[in-house]
Design a protein around this motif. Sequence first.
Motif, PDB file in Angstrom:
ATOM      1  N   GLN A   1       0.819  -1.219   0.000  1.00 50.96           N
ATOM      2  CA  GLN A   1       0.000   0.000   0.000  1.00 50.96           C
ATOM      3  C   GLN A   1       0.857   1.276   0.000  1.00 50.96           C
ATOM      4  OE1 GLN A   1      -3.551   0.321   0.503  1.00 50.96           O
ATOM      5  NE2 GLN A   1      -4.181  -1.734   1.010  1.00 50.96           N
TER       6      GLN A   1
ATOM      7  N   SER B   1       1.166   3.818  -3.229  1.00 53.62           N
ATOM      8  CA  SER B   1       0.914   5.223  -2.944  1.00 53.62           C
ATOM      9  C   SER B   1       2.040   6.095  -3.512  1.00 53.62           C
ATOM     10  CB  SER B   1       0.800   5.388  -1.429  1.00 53.62           C
ATOM     11  OG  SER B   1       1.094   6.668  -0.994  1.00 53.62           O
TER      12      SER B   1
ATOM     13  N   ALA C   1      -3.847   1.425  -4.243  1.00 55.67           N
ATOM     14  CA  ALA C   1      -3.136   2.609  -3.743  1.00 55.67           C
ATOM     15  C   ALA C   1      -2.640   3.481  -4.903  1.00 55.67           C
ATOM     16  CB  ALA C   1      -1.969   2.186  -2.849  1.00 55.67           C
TER      17      ALA C   1
END
Length: 431
Positions: free
Chosen positions: A214, A218, A256
């Motif tokens: 994640q 991101s 993400a």
Amino acid sequence: MQDFKMQLTQEQQDILDGKQGEVMAKVMKTLVMFGEIFGAKRLIKVTHDQGHLVTSFGIGLLKPLYRTMDELIGAGIKTKGKFTVDPRPIDYENVKCNILEKLVFSKFMYSEQASYEEQMRKVGLRDADSFSCTCYLPEVGNVPKKGDILSWAESSAVVFANSVLGARCNRNSGMLDLFGSIVGYVPDFGLVTDEGRKATWKVYVKTTKKPEAQILGSAIGMKVMEDVPYVYGLDKFIGNELNDETVAYLKDFGAATASNGAVGLYHIDKLTPEAVEQGESLIVDGAKEYVIDDAELERVYKSYPVMWKDKEAEPKLCFVGCPHLTYKQLKNWTDAIADGLQKAGRKKVKVRTVLCASPGVVKKFEKTPDYEKLVKTGAKLTSICPLMYTNNPLTKSKAIATNSNKLRTYSVARYYKDADLLSVITGKEGN
Ligand code: F3S
């Protein structure tokens, strides 16, 4: 009559001209106008006729949506195939709400839930177990093949289908996903074209250990935004085979990239189908570069703001499973929580904990002894979307913890790495 530049087939033109009725003409016109904005020259056939809708919640404010659904129903229009849809917003049995919250959810926020679900059934909703953002997992069964053209909109599902399954779909918006599934065509631009699937970024993963999916997603999402990245170096940590573990990793990674940026497709060197087949020929000349090492990952992680009113508060509620957990993830979290509690000398979770998975995964899990194991920990299992629970005036003040970067981005929930979240849940430091 309005003139369009797009080249339409006779059948498409007939629909546009109203030969299948006024409502179908409006549906077609919307798709054509949408395509023209993005320079599409034609419409192409949707080859995977099971749609997936992003709008699953009956928020009172969405009156135009309900009017459109009524128009479709009145004209006897249905989608070509059955469709699945994002998770429901409410599950009072497993995600407890107090009287005030129930009042806000049922009377104000999701007041139209029952009637909207009835509308969806009439237009082509598959069944009562179709509510999940992980429609592409076998337990939900809306699984496109490589090369299939789709009419979906949910960003985490679109990026998964494009990248991991090799299907083709743009990041559409709500309603357009439905309209494409009704006429069976979508505009030919962007991620459905060979050119649009080329990578314009080379991303090098140079961390010393497997990055948290994640956080890596991101970092890449925030850097490349809506571009297509080609990622080197991840195969070193997750291998070059698509199996339960890599699928789960890429699901979370992709969600993400799609929510912290606007990625609709990524290629993982030596792993995802197009990268395996076409390798570096997928990368355009002059592609930009981004190197991710331990320091860069930590910088990104540290950049997440804590949006709680009291930043030092103890978490009051933990959500795991945004996007919905795979079966294997659900089993792993069950084992990890039970194990962590035992080490901590506790019987029940320290903080109210809710695990989210599709109805298909939940039903399969309920038949195994692991379900009892989870129940004993006091953690709850649901198929709702935690974002829809979180995103209301009352829950906004709660100290909610999550390992989902999507949930963090769109709500005031605070992001925790998996191991840290497990410590919060079990009360055992350094699980
Ligand atoms: Fe799925 Fe809701 Fe998260 S739709 S990806 S659980 S925000």
